[in-house]
Design a protein around this motif. Structure first.
Motif, mmCIF file in Angstrom:
data_model
loop_
_atom_site.group_PDB
_atom_site.id
_atom_site.type_symbol
_atom_site.label_atom_id
_atom_site.label_comp_id
_atom_site.label_asym_id
_atom_site.label_seq_id
_atom_site.Cartn_x
_atom_site.Cartn_y
_atom_site.Cartn_z
ATOM 1 N N THR A 416 0.790 -1.152 -0.015
ATOM 2 C CA THR A 416 0.041 -0.103 -0.113
ATOM 3 C C THR A 416 0.961 1.273 -0.140
ATOM 4 O OG1 THR A 416 -1.834 -1.121 0.915
ATOM 5 C CG2 THR A 416 -1.751 1.318 1.455
ATOM 6 N N LEU A 417 1.809 1.133 0.887
ATOM 7 C CA LEU A 417 3.013 2.318 0.859
ATOM 8 C C LEU A 417 3.671 2.483 -0.542
ATOM 9 C CD1 LEU A 417 4.446 1.856 4.490
ATOM 10 C CD2 LEU A 417 2.492 3.245 3.916
ATOM 11 N N ILE A 418 3.918 1.481 -0.963
ATOM 12 C CA ILE A 418 4.663 1.378 -2.264
ATOM 13 C C ILE A 418 3.737 2.118 -3.388
ATOM 14 C CG2 ILE A 418 5.784 0.117 -4.052
ATOM 15 C CD1 ILE A 418 6.658 -1.826 -1.729
ATOM 16 N N TRP A 419 2.545 1.491 -3.603
ATOM 17 C CA TRP A 419 1.694 2.057 -4.711
ATOM 18 C C TRP A 419 1.334 3.456 -4.301
ATOM 19 C CZ3 TRP A 419 1.667 -0.236 -9.262
ATOM 20 C CH2 TRP A 419 1.892 -1.495 -9.230
ATOM 21 N N LEU A 420 1.130 3.772 -3.041
ATOM 22 C CA LEU A 420 0.726 5.304 -2.669
ATOM 23 C C LEU A 420 2.026 6.110 -3.187
ATOM 24 C CD1 LEU A 420 -0.486 7.622 -1.488
ATOM 25 C CD2 LEU A 420 0.360 7.141 0.621
ATOM 26 N N GLU A 421 3.296 5.696 -3.141
ATOM 27 C CA GLU A 421 4.582 6.398 -3.705
ATOM 28 C C GLU A 421 4.427 6.460 -5.220
ATOM 29 O OE1 GLU A 421 9.332 6.551 -2.833
ATOM 30 O OE2 GLU A 421 8.118 4.811 -2.162
ATOM 31 N N ALA A 422 4.002 5.334 -6.145
ATOM 32 C CA ALA A 422 4.015 5.351 -7.086
ATOM 33 C C ALA A 422 3.364 6.153 -7.590
ATOM 34 C CB ALA A 422 3.701 3.825 -7.608
ATOM 35 N N ASP A 423 1.581 6.342 -7.045
ATOM 36 C CA ASP A 423 0.600 7.436 -7.464
ATOM 37 C C ASP A 423 1.413 8.498 -7.157
ATOM 38 O OD1 ASP A 423 -1.536 8.369 -8.084
ATOM 39 O OD2 ASP A 423 -2.709 7.459 -6.330
ATOM 40 N N LEU A 490 8.194 5.110 3.338
ATOM 41 C CA LEU A 490 7.378 6.081 3.793
ATOM 42 C C LEU A 490 7.366 7.221 2.805
ATOM 43 C CD1 LEU A 490 8.001 6.223 7.532
ATOM 44 C CD2 LEU A 490 6.259 4.799 6.266
ATOM 45 N N GLY A 491 8.128 7.182 1.722
ATOM 46 C CA GLY A 491 8.003 8.366 0.506
ATOM 47 C C GLY A 491 6.883 8.733 0.080
ATOM 48 N N GLY A 492 5.978 7.694 0.258
ATOM 49 C CA GLY A 492 4.656 7.988 -0.595
ATOM 50 C C GLY A 492 3.694 8.915 0.460
ATOM 51 N N LEU A 493 3.937 8.672 1.504
ATOM 52 C CA LEU A 493 3.194 9.678 2.627
ATOM 53 C C LEU A 493 3.922 10.974 2.474
ATOM 54 C CD1 LEU A 493 2.732 7.414 5.632
ATOM 55 C CD2 LEU A 493 1.008 8.101 4.207
ATOM 56 N N GLU A 494 5.230 11.118 2.514
ATOM 57 C CA GLU A 494 5.999 12.361 2.670
ATOM 58 C C GLU A 494 5.566 12.905 1.048
ATOM 59 O OE1 GLU A 494 7.754 13.824 4.522
ATOM 60 O OE2 GLU A 494 7.663 12.408 6.240
ATOM 61 N N ASN A 495 5.298 12.457 0.161
ATOM 62 C CA ASN A 495 5.246 13.015 -1.127
ATOM 63 C C ASN A 495 3.492 13.537 -1.007
ATOM 64 O OD1 ASN A 495 7.633 12.388 -2.016
ATOM 65 N ND2 ASN A 495 6.931 10.716 -3.370
ATOM 66 N N ARG A 616 0.244 16.927 8.756
ATOM 67 C CA ARG A 616 1.000 17.897 7.477
ATOM 68 C C ARG A 616 2.484 18.199 7.474
ATOM 69 N NH1 ARG A 616 0.250 18.579 3.481
ATOM 70 N NH2 ARG A 616 -0.706 20.274 2.688
ATOM 71 N N ASN A 617 3.034 17.975 6.261
ATOM 72 C CA ASN A 617 4.320 18.501 6.055
ATOM 73 C C ASN A 617 4.626 19.713 5.284
ATOM 74 O OD1 ASN A 617 4.072 17.535 3.691
ATOM 75 N ND2 ASN A 617 5.335 15.500 3.784
ATOM 76 N N GLY A 618 3.874 20.308 4.919
ATOM 77 C CA GLY A 618 4.040 21.419 4.172
ATOM 78 C C GLY A 618 3.851 21.321 2.489
ATOM 79 N N LYS A 619 4.019 20.125 2.160
ATOM 80 C CA LYS A 619 3.881 19.724 0.718
ATOM 81 C C LYS A 619 2.237 19.708 0.418
ATOM 82 C CE LYS A 619 7.972 17.049 0.235
ATOM 83 N NZ LYS A 619 8.453 15.631 -0.275
ATOM 84 N N PRO A 620 1.878 19.807 -0.827
ATOM 85 C CA PRO A 620 0.433 19.939 -1.385
ATOM 86 C C PRO A 620 -0.050 18.624 -0.792
ATOM 87 C CG PRO A 620 1.868 20.737 -3.013
ATOM 88 C CD PRO A 620 2.878 20.331 -2.155
ATOM 89 N N ASP A 621 -1.270 18.513 -0.546
ATOM 90 C CA ASP A 621 -2.272 17.364 0.049
ATOM 91 C C ASP A 621 -2.694 16.709 -0.913
ATOM 92 O OD1 ASP A 621 -3.535 15.771 1.566
ATOM 93 O OD2 ASP A 621 -4.990 17.425 2.265
ATOM 94 N N LEU A 622 -1.804 15.863 -1.451
ATOM 95 C CA LEU A 622 -2.268 14.942 -2.510
ATOM 96 C C LEU A 622 -3.128 13.819 -1.936
ATOM 97 C CD1 LEU A 622 1.124 14.703 -4.964
ATOM 98 C CD2 LEU A 622 -1.066 15.686 -5.168
ATOM 99 N N LEU A 623 -2.591 13.318 -0.568
ATOM 100 C CA LEU A 623 -3.840 12.156 -0.106
ATOM 101 C C LEU A 623 -4.957 12.631 -0.275
ATOM 102 C CD1 LEU A 623 -3.451 9.592 1.164
ATOM 103 C CD2 LEU A 623 -3.387 10.686 3.373
ATOM 104 N N SER A 624 -5.457 13.982 0.242
ATOM 105 C CA SER A 624 -6.988 14.055 -0.136
ATOM 106 C C SER A 624 -7.182 13.904 -1.222
ATOM 107 C CB SER A 624 -7.112 15.531 0.859
ATOM 108 O OG SER A 624 -6.583 15.429 2.133
ATOM 109 N N GLU A 625 -6.482 14.631 -2.327
ATOM 110 C CA GLU A 625 -6.788 14.574 -3.584
ATOM 111 C C GLU A 625 -7.105 12.981 -4.071
ATOM 112 O OE1 GLU A 625 -8.117 15.311 -7.531
ATOM 113 O OE2 GLU A 625 -7.941 16.870 -5.665
ATOM 114 N N ILE A 626 -6.346 12.249 -3.781
ATOM 115 C CA ILE A 626 -6.247 10.641 -4.204
ATOM 116 C C ILE A 626 -7.688 10.345 -3.505
ATOM 117 C CG2 ILE A 626 -5.353 8.312 -3.956
ATOM 118 C CD1 ILE A 626 -2.400 9.827 -3.934
#
Length: 639
Positions: A416-423, A490-495, A616-626
């Motif tokens: 799940t974390l890997i595919w989130l990062e790929a997304d 954890l790169g996907g969460l950060e991204n 939040r880490n200051g980057k755009p909130d892509l998780l909410s968009e996904i």
């Protein structure tokens, strides 16, 4: 020649005649199977099969490798009462002395049909999904592999079965298998290939409710809910709305459906192991009896139906080459389960959010809980993620003790974390014009088709990803599949605009998991998970994280917690002790029983309670968009 020698010779002759074994079924004539579930409440299924035959040796086999289990889990131990008859006479059979799933016989001259009767003994209270508990006092779940035999060497696509079913009086049923006739006393199904029959379970029960989800649209979608009580199967209008939205969201995601109609089968009982098994045109979902009425139970199962539904495209229609076997005896290879199950786990989570089952906050708590759990798996230092997929044949049945060092089927949550990062990478490389949704539409979508299988390889996945967004996807996946850490990817969460943090506020998803599982999880502070007093495994420490304060003090999995700081322990007493020790100097004292011996362990931990969350880490909130709804909102049904 002694009896043992005659037996060996008999088996040898049958094996030498193996090439003729499949020929013993008369060409183009169907096999008949009649199943009687009227004793299901006594935990016994009866079945009779009729095989068109001709004179000569015949070997029948019981399914061994069960699709969805990815392992040789056919419950041969509970196959009982096996009897063969031909030409009006009982004929002997002999189990193969190497392959325990094979039964040899010789059809006598003049016989045109081999009749086989058998019973399946359902476990009354299964402790794991692989024990194949299939009935309670009020419901039954017929997976055809439980009562199935077929000619050895035949491809499942090439065999036609005519199936019949009898139920206890007053019971209703649900299935995706097309029905030819329902007389009330007996259900006659349309002829189907063995592949289709095995892929089409039947749910039945005294309290069964069917809810239409498509509202006249094609193909039809419905859910059949069987429960151990009349009240338990009453879904709320909101829950039905979420299910209808789930159907709409998969249409928006894939742009095509590869089934004639789809039936969710949902068993609500505390007498079966919680589980979900995918099928092409249906899914076998099992959860606690109070799932639809208890928010805690529902929280732990939010993604169950979305996950199994997604499998219709990813796992059934598109299937890894190593899992696309021609029958149920050929071994399966799980090396691509990080796609089969991992991508499904990712979208099961995301579709649960898009459909409204999870709120945005609930989604984040779930991801935080999973990420934190995976981030401190010390077992990754010796076992990479790829090996957890290859080892699937035995990992599902592993006991919980020592799981953090052994590692389990981590290709679910970690993928799940890997595919989130790929997304997030696709979105970055295409300036937001494309996403992993585009990969799904290309790889799993296309045109509407009846059920079919399109196998794929690792290279196929890489090539399809490359077409969506040029990137070194081969290296991306390989590095994450073979990494030994430290820590989870954890790169996907950060991204996506979030980071994993810990504080003393309980994670709400973890709270539900603890409540439903009757456990106290303090793995992120002391490093232990312990079964609550009075639960099934009362007071047992199910796992200790290597290197944690508890492990350093000498506590190990399998021990039993007795007292905390001199007082009989409860979840609240343990948590309060952790809070009181924060910032202090005195160690906590845990009285622990180890195989009838007692010992007090002093744990020098003063960090307070620690529970995972996302911030939040200051980057755009892509998780909410996904996680946003992608299909038009389904209108509320008018009463």
């Amino acid at each position: 020649m002694n009896k043992r020698s005659w037996s060996a010779l008999f088996v040898s002759l049958l094996i030498l005649s193996f090439a003729d074994s499949v020929q013993a079924q008369t060409a183009n004539k169907p096999i008949r199977i009649a199943v009687d579930l009227r004793d299901a409440t006594k935990y016994i299924f009866h079945a009779k099969l009729e095989f068109p035959t001709k004179e000569g040796p015949l070997t029948l086999v019981y399914p061994k490798w069960i699709p969805g289990d990815h392992a040789p889990t056919g419950p041969i131990l509970d196959l009982t009462g096996l009897k063969f008859r031909a030409g009006g006479k009982k004929i002997p059979w002999l189990r193969d002395d190497v392959d325990m799933y094979a039964f040899h016989c010789k059809v006598p001259a003049g016989a045109e049909t081999l009749e086989v009767s058998l019973d399946y003994l359902s476990p009354t209270a299964a402790q794991s999904a692989w024990e194949n508990s299939a009935a309670t006092s009020q419901l039954a779940l017929l997976n055809w592999f439980l009562v199935m035999l077929y000619p050895q060497g035949a491809k499942s696509d090439d065999l036609t079965y005519e199936a019949r079913l009898r139920l206890p009086a007053g019971w209703k049923y649900g299935t995706a298998l097309p029905v030819a006739k329902d007389s009330g006393d007996e259900i006659v199904f349309q002829p189907a290939s063995l592949t289709t029959l095995m892929d089409s379970p039947v749910i039945a029960g005294a309290y069964l409710r069917t809810i239409e989800l498509s509202k006249g649209e094609q193909p039809e979608h419905r859910i059949h809910i069987a429960a151990d009580s009349a009240a338990a199967n009453e879904a709320t209008p909101e829950q039905v709305l979420h299910l209808r939205q789930l159907v709409a969201e998969t249409g928006a995601l894939f742009g095509a459906r590869h089934y004639r109609r789809y039936d969710f089968l949902l068993s609500l009982t505390d007498n079966m192991h919680v589980d979900g098994v995918e099928h092409h045109e249906s899914s076998d979902n099992r959860a606690g009896e109070r799932m639809l009425h208890d928010p805690m139970v529902l929280e732990t199962q939010m993604d169950l139906l979305p996950h199994e539904f997604f499998h219709s495209w990813n796992g059934k229609y598109r299937r890894p080459e190593g899992l696309a076997t021609p029958d149920y005896q050929a071994p399966m290879k799980g090396d691509l389960l990080w796609v089969y199950e991992g991508l499904t786990e990712y979208y099961g989570t995301i579709l649960a959010a898009r459909s409204g089952f999870w709120t945005p906050e609930g989604l984040r708590e779930t991801l935080a809980s999973q990420a934190a759990y995976l981030n401190q798996r010390p077992g990754r230092s010796w076992r990479d993620l790829q090996d957890t997929a290859i080892s699937v044949q035995f990992l599902y049945s592993a006991r919980p003790e020592g799981s953090s060092w052994r590692r389990g089927a981590d290709y679910y949550e970690e993928s799940t974390l890997i595919w989130l990062e790929a997304d997030t990478i696709i979105r970055e490389k295409t300036q937001g014009k494309k996403s992993l949704d585009d990969f799904c539409r290309k790889f799993h979508g296309g045109q509407n088709t009846p059920p079919s299988i399109v196998p794929y390889t690792f290279e196929d996945v890489v090539a399809a990803m490359q077409e969506i967004a040029p990137y070194d996807w081969r290296t991306f996946f390989t590095e994450r599949l073979t990494s030994h850490g430290p820590g989870a990817p954890l790169g996907g969460l950060e991204n996506s605009g979030w980071r994993l943090v810990f504080n003393d506020t309980m994670n709400e998803h973890q709270r539900a998991e603890d409540a439903v599982g009757h456990t106290t999880d303090v793995q992120f502070s002391l490093g232990i998970i312990v079964h609550d007093p009075g639960s099934e495994n009362s007071d047992e420490i199910s796992d200790v994280i290597p290197g944690s304060p508890a492990a350093q003090a000498g506590i190990a999995p399998g021990m039993r917690l007795v007292a905390v700081n001199g007082r009989r322990w409860t979840p609240e007493i343990l948590r309060e002790a952790i809070r009181q020790a924060k910032g202090g100097k005195e160690p906590m004292e845990l009285l622990v029983e180890n195989a009838e011996y007692f010992h007090t362990y002093r744990i020098d931990y003063h960090g307070g309670e620690r529970y995972p969350h996302l911030e939040r880490n200051g980057k755009p909130d892509l998780l909410s968009e996904i996680a946003k709804m992608k299909a038009p909102a389904v209108p509320v049904a008018k009463e």
